[in-house]
Design a protein around this motif. Structure first.
Motif, PDB file in Angstrom:
ATOM      1  N   MET A 269       0.843  -1.158   0.000  1.00 25.12           N
ATOM      2  CA  MET A 269       0.000   0.000   0.000  1.00 25.12           C
ATOM      3  C   MET A 269       0.896   1.230   0.000  1.00 25.12           C
ATOM      4  O   MET A 269       1.866   1.311   0.732  1.00 25.12           O
ATOM      5  CB  MET A 269      -0.907  -0.009   1.230  1.00 25.12           C
ATOM      6  N   LEU A 270       0.531   2.178  -0.816  1.00 22.19           N
ATOM      7  CA  LEU A 270       1.258   3.428  -0.923  1.00 22.19           C
ATOM      8  C   LEU A 270       0.301   4.585  -0.710  1.00 22.19           C
ATOM      9  O   LEU A 270      -0.889   4.473  -0.972  1.00 22.19           O
ATOM     10  CB  LEU A 270       1.897   3.570  -2.311  1.00 22.19           C
ATOM     11  N   ALA A 271       0.840   5.693  -0.264  1.00 23.18           N
ATOM     12  CA  ALA A 271       0.038   6.900  -0.110  1.00 23.18           C
ATOM     13  C   ALA A 271       0.874   8.080  -0.556  1.00 23.18           C
ATOM     14  O   ALA A 271       2.102   8.044  -0.498  1.00 23.18           O
ATOM     15  CB  ALA A 271      -0.391   7.072   1.340  1.00 23.18           C
ATOM     16  N   GLY A 272       0.197   9.102  -0.988  1.00 22.30           N
ATOM     17  CA  GLY A 272       0.887  10.303  -1.409  1.00 22.30           C
ATOM     18  C   GLY A 272      -0.017  11.148  -2.263  1.00 22.30           C
ATOM     19  O   GLY A 272      -1.208  10.857  -2.410  1.00 22.30           O
ATOM     20  N   PRO A 273       0.550  12.192  -2.849  1.00 20.48           N
ATOM     21  CA  PRO A 273      -0.250  13.044  -3.720  1.00 20.48           C
ATOM     22  C   PRO A 273      -0.844  12.224  -4.869  1.00 20.48           C
ATOM     23  O   PRO A 273      -0.192  11.327  -5.412  1.00 20.48           O
ATOM     24  CB  PRO A 273       0.752  14.069  -4.247  1.00 20.48           C
ATOM     25  N   ALA A 274      -2.070  12.532  -5.224  1.00 15.00           N
ATOM     26  CA  ALA A 274      -2.771  11.770  -6.265  1.00 15.00           C
ATOM     27  C   ALA A 274      -1.976  11.716  -7.558  1.00 15.00           C
ATOM     28  O   ALA A 274      -1.922  10.671  -8.216  1.00 15.00           O
ATOM     29  CB  ALA A 274      -4.159  12.360  -6.500  1.00 15.00           C
ATOM     30  N   SER A 275      -1.338  12.822  -7.928  1.00 15.76           N
ATOM     31  CA  SER A 275      -0.579  12.835  -9.184  1.00 15.76           C
ATOM     32  C   SER A 275       0.582  11.838  -9.133  1.00 15.76           C
ATOM     33  O   SER A 275       0.869  11.152 -10.117  1.00 15.76           O
ATOM     34  CB  SER A 275      -0.055  14.237  -9.484  1.00 15.76           C
ATOM     35  N   GLY A 276       1.242  11.739  -8.001  1.00 16.18           N
ATOM     36  CA  GLY A 276       2.338  10.784  -7.854  1.00 16.18           C
ATOM     37  C   GLY A 276       1.863   9.350  -7.890  1.00 16.18           C
ATOM     38  O   GLY A 276       2.500   8.479  -8.496  1.00 16.18           O
ATOM     39  N   ILE A 277       0.736   9.093  -7.264  1.00 15.07           N
ATOM     40  CA  ILE A 277       0.181   7.735  -7.259  1.00 15.07           C
ATOM     41  C   ILE A 277      -0.257   7.354  -8.669  1.00 15.07           C
ATOM     42  O   ILE A 277      -0.023   6.227  -9.122  1.00 15.07           O
ATOM     43  CB  ILE A 277      -0.983   7.617  -6.254  1.00 15.07           C
ATOM     44  N   ARG A 278      -0.886   8.277  -9.398  1.00 11.73           N
ATOM     45  CA  ARG A 278      -1.278   7.985 -10.786  1.00 11.73           C
ATOM     46  C   ARG A 278      -0.046   7.679 -11.637  1.00 11.73           C
ATOM     47  O   ARG A 278      -0.055   6.750 -12.449  1.00 11.73           O
ATOM     48  CB  ARG A 278      -2.067   9.159 -11.374  1.00 11.73           C
ATOM     49  N   HIS A 279       1.012   8.452 -11.454  1.00 12.56           N
ATOM     50  CA  HIS A 279       2.257   8.219 -12.199  1.00 12.56           C
ATOM     51  C   HIS A 279       2.811   6.830 -11.874  1.00 12.56           C
ATOM     52  O   HIS A 279       3.195   6.077 -12.777  1.00 12.56           O
ATOM     53  CB  HIS A 279       3.279   9.304 -11.858  1.00 12.56           C
ATOM     54  N   LEU A 280       2.823   6.479 -10.613  1.00 12.76           N
ATOM     55  CA  LEU A 280       3.324   5.166 -10.202  1.00 12.76           C
ATOM     56  C   LEU A 280       2.462   4.048 -10.779  1.00 12.76           C
ATOM     57  O   LEU A 280       2.982   3.024 -11.230  1.00 12.76           O
ATOM     58  CB  LEU A 280       3.365   5.076  -8.684  1.00 12.76           C
ATOM     59  N   THR A 281       1.155   4.250 -10.805  1.00 10.47           N
ATOM     60  CA  THR A 281       0.246   3.255 -11.378  1.00 10.47           C
ATOM     61  C   THR A 281       0.531   3.042 -12.864  1.00 10.47           C
ATOM     62  O   THR A 281       0.540   1.913 -13.350  1.00 10.47           O
ATOM     63  CB  THR A 281      -1.216   3.682 -11.157  1.00 10.47           C
ATOM     64  N   ARG A 282       0.787   4.138 -13.583  1.00  6.88           N
ATOM     65  CA  ARG A 282       1.132   4.026 -15.009  1.00  6.88           C
ATOM     66  C   ARG A 282       2.455   3.286 -15.193  1.00  6.88           C
ATOM     67  O   ARG A 282       2.588   2.448 -16.095  1.00  6.88           O
ATOM     68  CB  ARG A 282       1.192   5.408 -15.657  1.00  6.88           C
ATOM     69  N   GLN A 283       3.431   3.583 -14.350  1.00  2.00           N
ATOM     70  CA  GLN A 283       4.723   2.887 -14.432  1.00  2.00           C
ATOM     71  C   GLN A 283       4.546   1.394 -14.167  1.00  2.00           C
ATOM     72  O   GLN A 283       5.138   0.563 -14.851  1.00  2.00           O
ATOM     73  CB  GLN A 283       5.722   3.468 -13.436  1.00  2.00           C
ATOM     74  N   ALA A 284       3.739   1.057 -13.184  1.00  3.75           N
ATOM     75  CA  ALA A 284       3.484  -0.348 -12.868  1.00  3.75           C
ATOM     76  C   ALA A 284       2.832  -1.041 -14.063  1.00  3.75           C
ATOM     77  O   ALA A 284       3.232  -2.151 -14.437  1.00  3.75           O
ATOM     78  CB  ALA A 284       2.603  -0.458 -11.626  1.00  3.75           C
ATOM     79  N   ALA A 285       1.843  -0.387 -14.678  1.00  8.02           N
ATOM     80  CA  ALA A 285       1.163  -0.972 -15.828  1.00  8.02           C
ATOM     81  C   ALA A 285       2.141  -1.208 -16.972  1.00  8.02           C
ATOM     82  O   ALA A 285       2.081  -2.242 -17.653  1.00  8.02           O
ATOM     83  CB  ALA A 285       0.022  -0.067 -16.281  1.00  8.02           C
ATOM     84  N   ALA A 286       3.073  -0.281 -17.180  1.00  8.75           N
ATOM     85  CA  ALA A 286       4.070  -0.442 -18.242  1.00  8.75           C
ATOM     86  C   ALA A 286       4.972  -1.645 -17.989  1.00  8.75           C
ATOM     87  O   ALA A 286       5.497  -2.248 -18.926  1.00  8.75           O
ATOM     88  CB  ALA A 286       4.915   0.827 -18.357  1.00  8.75           C
ATOM     89  N   LEU A 287       5.116  -2.017 -16.726  1.00  6.39           N
ATOM     90  CA  LEU A 287       5.925  -3.189 -16.368  1.00  6.39           C
ATOM     91  C   LEU A 287       5.091  -4.463 -16.278  1.00  6.39           C
ATOM     92  O   LEU A 287       5.601  -5.516 -15.918  1.00  6.39           O
ATOM     93  CB  LEU A 287       6.634  -2.939 -15.028  1.00  6.39           C
ATOM     94  N   GLY A 288       3.797  -4.346 -16.574  1.00  2.00           N
ATOM     95  CA  GLY A 288       2.927  -5.514 -16.512  1.00  2.00           C
ATOM     96  C   GLY A 288       2.414  -5.824 -15.124  1.00  2.00           C
ATOM     97  O   GLY A 288       1.915  -6.913 -14.867  1.00  2.00           O
ATOM     98  N   VAL A 289       2.520  -4.860 -14.220  1.00  2.00           N
ATOM     99  CA  VAL A 289       2.055  -5.049 -12.841  1.00  2.00           C
ATOM    100  C   VAL A 289       0.701  -4.360 -12.696  1.00  2.00           C
ATOM    101  O   VAL A 289       0.556  -3.181 -13.015  1.00  2.00           O
ATOM    102  CB  VAL A 289       3.056  -4.450 -11.829  1.00  2.00           C
ATOM    103  N   THR A 290      -0.280  -5.127 -12.228  1.00  2.00           N
ATOM    104  CA  THR A 290      -1.603  -4.566 -12.014  1.00  2.00           C
ATOM    105  C   THR A 290      -1.607  -3.772 -10.725  1.00  2.00           C
ATOM    106  O   THR A 290      -1.157  -4.251  -9.685  1.00  2.00           O
ATOM    107  CB  THR A 290      -2.661  -5.677 -11.933  1.00  2.00           C
ATOM    108  N   ALA A 291      -2.090  -2.560 -10.796  1.00  2.00           N
ATOM    109  CA  ALA A 291      -2.198  -1.706  -9.611  1.00  2.00           C
ATOM    110  C   ALA A 291      -3.527  -0.987  -9.660  1.00  2.00           C
ATOM    111  O   ALA A 291      -4.038  -0.665 -10.731  1.00  2.00           O
ATOM    112  CB  ALA A 291      -1.054  -0.702  -9.583  1.00  2.00           C
ATOM    113  N   SER A 292      -4.092  -0.751  -8.514  1.00  2.00           N
ATOM    114  CA  SER A 292      -5.342   0.004  -8.454  1.00  2.00           C
ATOM    115  C   SER A 292      -5.220   1.058  -7.361  1.00  2.00           C
ATOM    116  O   SER A 292      -4.403   0.942  -6.451  1.00  2.00           O
ATOM    117  CB  SER A 292      -6.534  -0.921  -8.180  1.00  2.00           C
ATOM    118  N   THR A 293      -6.021   2.074  -7.483  1.00  2.00           N
ATOM    119  CA  THR A 293      -5.983   3.152  -6.500  1.00  2.00           C
ATOM    120  C   THR A 293      -7.270   3.172  -5.693  1.00  2.00           C
ATOM    121  O   THR A 293      -8.332   2.770  -6.177  1.00  2.00           O
ATOM    122  CB  THR A 293      -5.796   4.518  -7.192  1.00  2.00           C
ATOM    123  N   LEU A 294      -7.152   3.627  -4.487  1.00  2.00           N
ATOM    124  CA  LEU A 294      -8.299   3.805  -3.611  1.00  2.00           C
ATOM    125  C   LEU A 294      -8.362   5.276  -3.229  1.00  2.00           C
ATOM    126  O   LEU A 294      -7.346   5.860  -2.848  1.00  2.00           O
ATOM    127  CB  LEU A 294      -8.143   2.966  -2.335  1.00  2.00           C
TER     128      LEU A 294
END
Length: 78
Positions: free
Chosen positions: A1-26
């Protein structure tokens, strides 16, 4: 679980997707589970010290210690 500014979390989610890692935000109003809340611990502890906690009728798991709480645990200290 990660927390932080929404823009940073969205960026991290995109990076994860590019690596084939499924991530979701709450969506959460407050990151109560993160170190950002550390400055609130002492004031909250002083408020909780004014209360007497009885035994729980339900199973309680601490988000701090990740273990079941027992009647011997000092909830205000945790």
């Amino acid at each position: 679980m990660l927390a932080g500014p929404a823009s940073g979390i969205r960026h991290l989610t995109r990076q994860a997707a590019a690596l084939g890692v499924t991530a979701s935000t709450l969506n959460a109003a407050h990151a109560l589970h993160t170190p950002v809340m550390a400055p609130c611990a002492a004031p909250l502890r002083s408020v909780l010290a004014q209360f007497r906690f009885g035994p729980s009728r339900l199973r309680l798991v601490s988000t701090v210690t990740a273990r079941d709480l027992t009647p011997q645990d000092d909830i205000a200290a945790i």
